[in-house]
Design a protein around this motif. Structure first.
Motif, PDB file in Angstrom:
ATOM      1  N   GLU A 195       5.013-104.941   2.953  1.00 58.16           N
ATOM      2  CA  GLU A 195       6.414-105.135   3.338  1.00 58.16           C
ATOM      3  C   GLU A 195       6.563-106.252   4.349  1.00 58.16           C
ATOM      4  O   GLU A 195       7.513-107.048   4.278  1.00 58.16           O
ATOM      5  N   PHE A 196       5.637-106.341   5.283  1.00 59.00           N
ATOM      6  CA  PHE A 196       5.691-107.433   6.264  1.00 59.00           C
ATOM      7  C   PHE A 196       5.598-108.771   5.539  1.00 59.00           C
ATOM      8  O   PHE A 196       6.371-109.698   5.817  1.00 59.00           O
ATOM      9  N   ALA A 197       4.679-108.888   4.603  1.00 63.83           N
ATOM     10  CA  ALA A 197       4.530-110.131   3.853  1.00 63.83           C
ATOM     11  C   ALA A 197       5.765-110.409   2.997  1.00 63.83           C
ATOM     12  O   ALA A 197       6.194-111.569   2.864  1.00 63.83           O
ATOM     13  N   ARG A 198       6.344-109.386   2.418  1.00 64.15           N
ATOM     14  CA  ARG A 198       7.536-109.566   1.570  1.00 64.15           C
ATOM     15  C   ARG A 198       8.700-110.131   2.373  1.00 64.15           C
ATOM     16  O   ARG A 198       9.496-110.940   1.862  1.00 64.15           O
ATOM     17  N   ARG A 199       8.798-109.739   3.632  1.00 68.79           N
ATOM     18  CA  ARG A 199       9.923-110.183   4.466  1.00 68.79           C
ATOM     19  C   ARG A 199       9.711-111.572   5.074  1.00 68.79           C
ATOM     20  O   ARG A 199      10.630-112.113   5.693  1.00 68.79           O
ATOM     21  N   LEU A 200       8.521-112.112   4.910  1.00 71.16           N
ATOM     22  CA  LEU A 200       8.243-113.453   5.418  1.00 71.16           C
ATOM     23  C   LEU A 200       7.651-114.313   4.295  1.00 71.16           C
ATOM     24  O   LEU A 200       6.501-114.748   4.368  1.00 71.16           O
ATOM     25  N   PRO A 201       8.402-114.558   3.271  1.00 67.83           N
ATOM     26  CA  PRO A 201       7.872-115.304   2.122  1.00 67.83           C
ATOM     27  C   PRO A 201       7.473-116.724   2.509  1.00 67.83           C
ATOM     28  O   PRO A 201       8.162-117.394   3.279  1.00 67.83           O
ATOM     29  N   GLY A 202       6.323-117.147   1.995  1.00 65.28           N
ATOM     30  CA  GLY A 202       5.851-118.500   2.259  1.00 65.28           C
ATOM     31  C   GLY A 202       5.166-118.703   3.590  1.00 65.28           C
ATOM     32  O   GLY A 202       4.674-119.799   3.873  1.00 65.28           O
ATOM     33  N   VAL A 203       5.113-117.670   4.424  1.00 67.81           N
ATOM     34  CA  VAL A 203       4.493-117.780   5.748  1.00 67.81           C
ATOM     35  C   VAL A 203       3.017-117.407   5.654  1.00 67.81           C
ATOM     36  O   VAL A 203       2.655-116.416   5.009  1.00 67.81           O
ATOM     37  N   LYS A 204       2.167-118.188   6.301  1.00 65.71           N
ATOM     38  CA  LYS A 204       0.741-117.854   6.369  1.00 65.71           C
ATOM     39  C   LYS A 204       0.565-116.665   7.313  1.00 65.71           C
ATOM     40  O   LYS A 204       1.031-116.699   8.462  1.00 65.71           O
ATOM     41  N   LEU A 205      -0.122-115.632   6.828  1.00 66.80           N
ATOM     42  CA  LEU A 205      -0.297-114.407   7.606  1.00 66.80           C
ATOM     43  C   LEU A 205      -1.781-114.111   7.801  1.00 66.80           C
ATOM     44  O   LEU A 205      -2.598-114.334   6.909  1.00 66.80           O
ATOM     45  N   LEU A 206      -2.099-113.573   8.981  1.00 69.28           N
ATOM     46  CA  LEU A 206      -3.461-113.193   9.344  1.00 69.28           C
ATOM     47  C   LEU A 206      -3.565-111.679   9.422  1.00 69.28           C
ATOM     48  O   LEU A 206      -2.733-111.018  10.063  1.00 69.28           O
ATOM     49  N   ALA A 207      -4.585-111.119   8.775  1.00 63.46           N
ATOM     50  CA  ALA A 207      -4.864-109.684   8.846  1.00 63.46           C
ATOM     51  C   ALA A 207      -6.119-109.445   9.673  1.00 63.46           C
ATOM     52  O   ALA A 207      -7.068-110.222   9.625  1.00 63.46           O
ATOM     53  N   ASN A 208      -6.108-108.346  10.417  1.00 58.66           N
ATOM     54  CA  ASN A 208      -7.236-107.970  11.272  1.00 58.66           C
ATOM     55  C   ASN A 208      -7.896-106.726  10.711  1.00 58.66           C
ATOM     56  O   ASN A 208      -7.312-105.650  10.714  1.00 58.66           O
ATOM     57  N   MET A 209      -9.136-106.864  10.217  1.00 58.55           N
ATOM     58  CA  MET A 209      -9.858-105.714   9.681  1.00 58.55           C
ATOM     59  C   MET A 209     -10.909-105.263  10.679  1.00 58.55           C
ATOM     60  O   MET A 209     -12.114-105.458  10.515  1.00 58.55           O
ATOM     61  N   THR A 210     -10.406-104.664  11.774  1.00 58.06           N
ATOM     62  CA  THR A 210     -11.314-104.135  12.781  1.00 58.06           C
ATOM     63  C   THR A 210     -11.651-102.690  12.463  1.00 58.06           C
ATOM     64  O   THR A 210     -10.846-101.972  11.849  1.00 58.06           O
ATOM     65  N   GLU A 211     -12.834-102.271  12.853  1.00 56.01           N
ATOM     66  CA  GLU A 211     -13.236-100.890  12.646  1.00 56.01           C
ATOM     67  C   GLU A 211     -12.740-100.018  13.805  1.00 56.01           C
ATOM     68  O   GLU A 211     -12.484-100.500  14.888  1.00 56.01           O
ATOM     69  N   PHE A 212     -12.623 -98.716  13.531  1.00 57.13           N
ATOM     70  CA  PHE A 212     -12.279 -97.719  14.557  1.00 57.13           C
ATOM     71  C   PHE A 212     -10.892 -97.980  15.154  1.00 57.13           C
ATOM     72  O   PHE A 212     -10.642 -97.671  16.329  1.00 57.13           O
ATOM     73  N   GLY A 213     -10.003 -98.554  14.358  1.00 60.61           N
ATOM     74  CA  GLY A 213      -8.651 -98.829  14.826  1.00 60.61           C
ATOM     75  C   GLY A 213      -7.615 -98.105  13.989  1.00 60.61           C
ATOM     76  O   GLY A 213      -7.905 -97.096  13.334  1.00 60.61           O
ATOM     77  N   ARG A 214      -6.408 -98.660  13.964  1.00 61.36           N
ATOM     78  CA  ARG A 214      -5.292 -98.029  13.262  1.00 61.36           C
ATOM     79  C   ARG A 214      -5.177 -98.484  11.810  1.00 61.36           C
ATOM     80  O   ARG A 214      -4.481 -97.861  11.015  1.00 61.36           O
ATOM     81  N   THR A 215      -5.838 -99.579  11.470  1.00 62.63           N
ATOM     82  CA  THR A 215      -5.751-100.118  10.112  1.00 62.63           C
ATOM     83  C   THR A 215      -6.829 -99.502   9.236  1.00 62.63           C
ATOM     84  O   THR A 215      -8.009 -99.521   9.596  1.00 62.63           O
ATOM     85  N   PRO A 216      -6.459 -98.968   8.062  1.00 59.02           N
ATOM     86  CA  PRO A 216      -7.477 -98.462   7.130  1.00 59.02           C
ATOM     87  C   PRO A 216      -8.356 -99.602   6.632  1.00 59.02           C
ATOM     88  O   PRO A 216      -8.003-100.776   6.745  1.00 59.02           O
ATOM     89  N   PHE A 217      -9.489 -99.271   6.061  1.00 61.30           N
ATOM     90  CA  PHE A 217     -10.369-100.302   5.517  1.00 61.30           C
ATOM     91  C   PHE A 217      -9.743-100.926   4.269  1.00 61.30           C
ATOM     92  O   PHE A 217      -9.377-100.228   3.323  1.00 61.30           O
TER      93      PHE A 217
END
Length: 306
Positions: free
Chosen positions: A202-224
């Motif tokens: 949804e974040f990406a959908r609301r910012l079309p054409g924008v370069k986005l960075l994802a953080n895949m850290t362990e032991f955090g709030r983001t699933p793998f």
């Protein structure tokens, strides 16, 4: 091959090379590498860009990730990573080490040290890891002023604005802040600590054409998620910021326990990089050959006259 004797030293600024990597359709994968040796190992594994984590630098210095390290501390790490691997490096700029003028100083210092890109976050000091609770946010206007200052100071540095607003202001707030930071001059956006695939999409959908960075850290709030999964969700970059440090720290912990238990390292040798493997990684023999080609011992033949 070691940076000082390579035949393919970069001729373009690091920021230019970073942008070129982002022009490709595939996601740019950046593992954490905050030491020269780690940078060489990551390059050998095939990575084309690296990430320099504030948490990794702080932990290496025996400090918590609370914004305690300085611009000079970070530049020390940038120099060794950038020159060891000659790869573009994205650097964690925390909150910019102050207000607008401090951000401008940081940008110039990072560029001179060899950084390709930086991300700034919209927290207040003492800042926290993005996956912890009770983060305090700066106003969107204050963060936008920092982004504008970074844009004004940079020569080639790629500027990524990070927002930690999702936890306290929801997706709506995070998107609104991202749009404000783009207007101020950010090249890309880093939405921190999103908690589901639906939020990432949804974040990406609301910012079309924008370069986005994802953080895949362990032991955090983001699933793998894998790099391919992030790409499918609309992300152009992904980092694994502290993974290398976590693996190395666990190995060191086990080594020290083994020495205490066994009276030596004899039971851990099989888990070590050998001397030959280390020398191959750092180009030891290439440096020896370079030294031999540059310096020749001159033996005096006659006694000097009185």
């Amino acid at each position: 091959m070691p940076y000082v004797i390579a035949d393919d030293l970069p001729t373009e600024p690091a920021g230019v090379r970073f942008r070129r990597l982002l022009e490709r359709p595939q996601i740019l994968e950046m593992p954490g590498a905050h030491l020269g040796l780690a940078a060489l190992l990551a390059k050998r594994a095939g990575f084309e860009a690296l990430y320099l984590s504030g948490a990794a630098m702080s932990a290496t210095m025996g400090l918590p990730d609370l914004g305690m390290i300085t611009v000079d501390d970070v530049c020390f790490h940038i120099r060794q990573v950038a020159r060891a691997a000659m790869l573009p490096v994205l650097v964690d700029g925390d909150t910019g080490y102050g207000e607008a003028l401090n951000v401008m100083h940081m940008v110039r210092a990072f560029e001179e040290a060899g950084a390709a890109a930086v991300h700034l976050e919209d927290q207040l000091l003492p800042k926290k890891c993005g996956h912890l609770n009770d983060k305090k946010l700066a106003s969107a206007d204050d963060m936008a002023a920092k982004v504008a200052a970074a844009r004004k100071a940079r020569r080639h540095l790629y500027i990524i604005a990070r927002t930690d607003a999702a936890a306290s202001e929801g997706l709506e707030g995070a998107v609104a802040r991202a749009k404000r930071y783009l207007e101020a001059g950010a090249d890309a956006i880093f939405p921190e600590a999103l908690t589901s695939a639906e939020m990432f999409r949804e974040f990406a959908r609301r910012l079309p054409g924008v370069k986005l960075l994802a953080n895949m850290t362990e032991f955090g709030r983001t699933p793998f998620f894998t790099a391919a999964e992030f790409q499918a969700m609309g992300y152009a970059m992904v980092i694994w910021p502290v993974s290398h440090l976590r693996v190395a720290a666990k190995a060191m912990e086990e080594l020290y326990a083994a020495i205490r238990r066994d009276g030596g390292t004899q039971n851990m040798v099989g888990r070590m990089q050998t001397r030959a493997e280390l020398y191959e990684t750092i180009g030891y023999h290439a440096y020896e050959a370079l030294d031999a080609s540059l310096v020749r011992t001159v033996v005096p033949e006659d006694m000097p006259a009185r």
